[in-house]
Structures are given as structure tokens and as C-alpha cells.
Design a protein around this motif. Structure first.
Motif, mmCIF file in Angstrom:
data_model
loop_
_atom_site.group_PDB
_atom_site.id
_atom_site.type_symbol
_atom_site.label_atom_id
_atom_site.label_comp_id
_atom_site.label_asym_id
_atom_site.label_seq_id
_atom_site.Cartn_x
_atom_site.Cartn_y
_atom_site.Cartn_z
ATOM 1 N N PHE A 11 -27.832 -30.627 34.248
ATOM 2 C CA PHE A 11 -28.931 -31.400 33.671
ATOM 3 C C PHE A 11 -30.072 -30.492 33.212
ATOM 4 O O PHE A 11 -30.649 -30.691 32.144
ATOM 5 N N LEU A 12 -30.404 -29.500 34.011
ATOM 6 C CA LEU A 12 -31.458 -28.571 33.621
ATOM 7 C C LEU A 12 -31.088 -27.803 32.358
ATOM 8 O O LEU A 12 -31.932 -27.587 31.477
ATOM 9 N N LEU A 13 -29.833 -27.398 32.239
ATOM 10 C CA LEU A 13 -29.386 -26.697 31.034
ATOM 11 C C LEU A 13 -29.469 -27.597 29.800
ATOM 12 O O LEU A 13 -29.898 -27.154 28.733
ATOM 13 N N VAL A 14 -29.081 -28.841 29.940
ATOM 14 C CA VAL A 14 -29.155 -29.778 28.812
ATOM 15 C C VAL A 14 -30.608 -30.006 28.401
ATOM 16 O O VAL A 14 -30.944 -29.987 27.216
ATOM 17 N N ILE A 15 -31.483 -30.196 29.360
ATOM 18 C CA ILE A 15 -32.906 -30.398 29.059
ATOM 19 C C ILE A 15 -33.489 -29.155 28.406
ATOM 20 O O ILE A 15 -34.258 -29.246 27.445
ATOM 21 N N ALA A 16 -33.124 -27.983 28.886
ATOM 22 C CA ALA A 16 -33.612 -26.737 28.288
ATOM 23 C C ALA A 16 -33.110 -26.585 26.859
ATOM 24 O O ALA A 16 -33.855 -26.181 25.965
ATOM 25 N N ALA A 17 -31.853 -26.938 26.608
ATOM 26 C CA ALA A 17 -31.305 -26.859 25.250
ATOM 27 C C ALA A 17 -32.029 -27.819 24.318
ATOM 28 O O ALA A 17 -32.334 -27.484 23.163
ATOM 29 N N MET A 18 -32.333 -29.020 24.796
ATOM 30 C CA MET A 18 -33.076 -29.981 23.979
ATOM 31 C C MET A 18 -34.475 -29.467 23.692
ATOM 32 O O MET A 18 -34.993 -29.634 22.579
ATOM 33 N N ALA A 19 -35.105 -28.838 24.671
ATOM 34 C CA ALA A 19 -36.450 -28.310 24.478
ATOM 35 C C ALA A 19 -36.449 -27.188 23.449
ATOM 36 O O ALA A 19 -37.329 -27.126 22.582
ATOM 37 N N VAL A 20 -35.467 -26.313 23.522
ATOM 38 C CA VAL A 20 -35.376 -25.224 22.547
ATOM 39 C C VAL A 20 -35.148 -25.787 21.154
ATOM 40 O O VAL A 20 -35.758 -25.346 20.176
ATOM 41 N N GLY A 21 -34.300 -26.794 21.037
ATOM 42 C CA GLY A 21 -34.070 -27.440 19.744
ATOM 43 C C GLY A 21 -35.333 -28.055 19.184
ATOM 44 O O GLY A 21 -35.628 -27.959 17.997
ATOM 45 N N TYR A 22 -36.115 -28.683 20.047
ATOM 46 C CA TYR A 22 -37.368 -29.284 19.597
ATOM 47 C C TYR A 22 -38.352 -28.210 19.146
ATOM 48 O O TYR A 22 -39.016 -28.348 18.124
ATOM 49 N N ILE A 23 -38.450 -27.138 19.895
ATOM 50 C CA ILE A 23 -39.395 -26.071 19.559
ATOM 51 C C ILE A 23 -39.076 -25.465 18.199
ATOM 52 O O ILE A 23 -39.963 -25.224 17.386
ATOM 53 N N PHE A 24 -37.814 -25.235 17.912
ATOM 54 C CA PHE A 24 -37.443 -24.591 16.656
ATOM 55 C C PHE A 24 -37.449 -25.551 15.466
ATOM 56 O O PHE A 24 -37.768 -25.162 14.349
ATOM 57 N N GLN A 25 -37.109 -26.810 15.671
ATOM 58 C CA GLN A 25 -37.018 -27.747 14.548
ATOM 59 C C GLN A 25 -38.281 -28.569 14.351
ATOM 60 O O GLN A 25 -38.481 -29.148 13.287
ATOM 61 N N ARG A 26 -39.122 -28.688 15.345
ATOM 62 C CA ARG A 26 -40.361 -29.475 15.272
ATOM 63 C C ARG A 26 -40.100 -30.916 14.838
ATOM 64 O O ARG A 26 -40.867 -31.505 14.097
ATOM 65 N N LYS A 27 -39.007 -31.481 15.276
ATOM 66 C CA LYS A 27 -38.691 -32.860 14.966
ATOM 67 C C LYS A 27 -38.770 -33.673 16.247
ATOM 68 O O LYS A 27 -38.386 -33.208 17.314
ATOM 69 N N THR A 28 -39.238 -34.895 16.141
ATOM 70 C CA THR A 28 -39.280 -35.755 17.310
ATOM 71 C C THR A 28 -37.898 -36.353 17.556
ATOM 72 O O THR A 28 -37.076 -36.460 16.651
ATOM 73 N N VAL A 29 -37.660 -36.750 18.764
ATOM 74 C CA VAL A 29 -36.407 -37.396 19.097
ATOM 75 C C VAL A 29 -36.456 -38.805 18.522
ATOM 76 O O VAL A 29 -37.427 -39.543 18.696
ATOM 77 N N SER A 30 -35.427 -39.186 17.779
ATOM 78 C CA SER A 30 -35.410 -40.515 17.178
ATOM 79 C C SER A 30 -34.050 -41.158 17.385
ATOM 80 O O SER A 30 -33.038 -40.472 17.533
ATOM 81 N N GLY A 31 -34.048 -42.456 17.362
ATOM 82 C CA GLY A 31 -32.806 -43.189 17.544
ATOM 83 C C GLY A 31 -31.950 -43.166 16.285
ATOM 84 O O GLY A 31 -32.411 -42.831 15.195
ATOM 85 N N SER A 32 -30.710 -43.538 16.427
ATOM 86 C CA SER A 32 -29.800 -43.508 15.293
ATOM 87 C C SER A 32 -29.824 -44.791 14.481
ATOM 88 O O SER A 32 -29.323 -44.837 13.369
ATOM 89 N N CYS A 33 -30.427 -45.851 15.006
ATOM 90 C CA CYS A 33 -30.366 -47.139 14.317
ATOM 91 C C CYS A 33 -31.515 -47.330 13.330
ATOM 92 O O CYS A 33 -31.505 -48.272 12.556
ATOM 93 N N GLY A 34 -32.537 -46.511 13.346
ATOM 94 C CA GLY A 34 -33.641 -46.652 12.402
ATOM 95 C C GLY A 34 -34.794 -47.493 12.904
ATOM 96 O O GLY A 34 -35.772 -47.695 12.199
ATOM 97 N N GLY A 35 -34.709 -48.012 14.084
ATOM 98 C CA GLY A 35 -35.803 -48.783 14.660
ATOM 99 C C GLY A 35 -35.975 -50.146 14.014
ATOM 100 O O GLY A 35 -35.046 -50.720 13.441
ATOM 101 N N LEU A 36 -37.179 -50.688 14.097
ATOM 102 C CA LEU A 36 -37.449 -52.019 13.568
ATOM 103 C C LEU A 36 -37.324 -52.077 12.053
ATOM 104 O O LEU A 36 -36.961 -53.110 11.497
ATOM 105 N N ASP A 37 -37.609 -50.976 11.387
ATOM 106 C CA ASP A 37 -37.505 -50.951 9.936
ATOM 107 C C ASP A 37 -36.056 -51.140 9.484
ATOM 108 O O ASP A 37 -35.798 -51.644 8.395
ATOM 109 N N GLY A 38 -35.116 -50.770 10.323
ATOM 110 C CA GLY A 38 -33.708 -50.922 9.994
ATOM 111 C C GLY A 38 -33.272 -52.376 9.895
ATOM 112 O O GLY A 38 -32.288 -52.692 9.234
ATOM 113 N N ILE A 39 -34.000 -53.279 10.551
ATOM 114 C CA ILE A 39 -33.650 -54.698 10.490
ATOM 115 C C ILE A 39 -34.661 -55.501 9.684
ATOM 116 O O ILE A 39 -34.659 -56.724 9.718
#
Length: 73
Positions: A11-39
Motif C-alpha cells: 500500500f505504501l508503494l502504491v501511494i508513493a507511486a501515485m504521489a510521484v505521478g501527481y508531482i510530475f504531471q500536476r493533474k488532479t485525480v479524477s473519475g472516469s465517468c465525467g462527474g455530473l456533467d457527464g449526465i
């Protein structure tokens, strides 16, 4: 006990990998369905006008944006 420690390490490795991905890409975590705008819902509530708290937040954001625009430096 070893199973728990291994699971915790994974779990710590997965969280660290996600953190590194966020730091380099500067993108927020978002859902795949598009949220309320999708409907087809433009906002979260059916209110004809925003509540007082939202009006205050929007006014504060507008003041900050105006301040940044008029800043000399």
C-alpha cells in the motif's frame, strides 16, 4: 504478521507511486465517468440562485483575482 507488513508495504508503494505521478504531471485525480456533467447536470443543486456562503466565496475569489490583476510585481 508478515502478511500484514507485506500488505502495508505494498500500500505504501502504491501511494508513493501515485504521489510521484501527481508531482510530475500536476493533474488532479479524477473519475472516469465525467462527474455530473457527464449526465447533463450543470451544477450540484437545483437552487435558482446560490446560497449566501457561495456568494461570499465567489466575492472573495473575485476580490483576490482583482488584487492579483492590479498587483505591481
Amino acid at each position: 504478521m508478515a502478511v500484514y507488513l507485506t500488505t502495508f508495504a505494498v500500500f505504501l508503494l502504491v501511494i508513493a507511486a501515485m504521489a510521484v505521478g501527481y508531482i510530475f504531471q500536476r493533474k488532479t485525480v479524477s473519475g472516469s465517468c465525467g462527474g455530473l456533467d457527464g449526465i447533463g447536470i450543470a451544477k450540484e443543486c437545483d437552487c435558482p440562485e446560490p446560497c449566501d456562503a457561495r456568494k461570499k466565496r465567489e466575492a472573495r475569489a473575485a476580490r483576490q483575482e482583482e488584487w492579483k490583476k492590479n498587483q505591481i510585481i
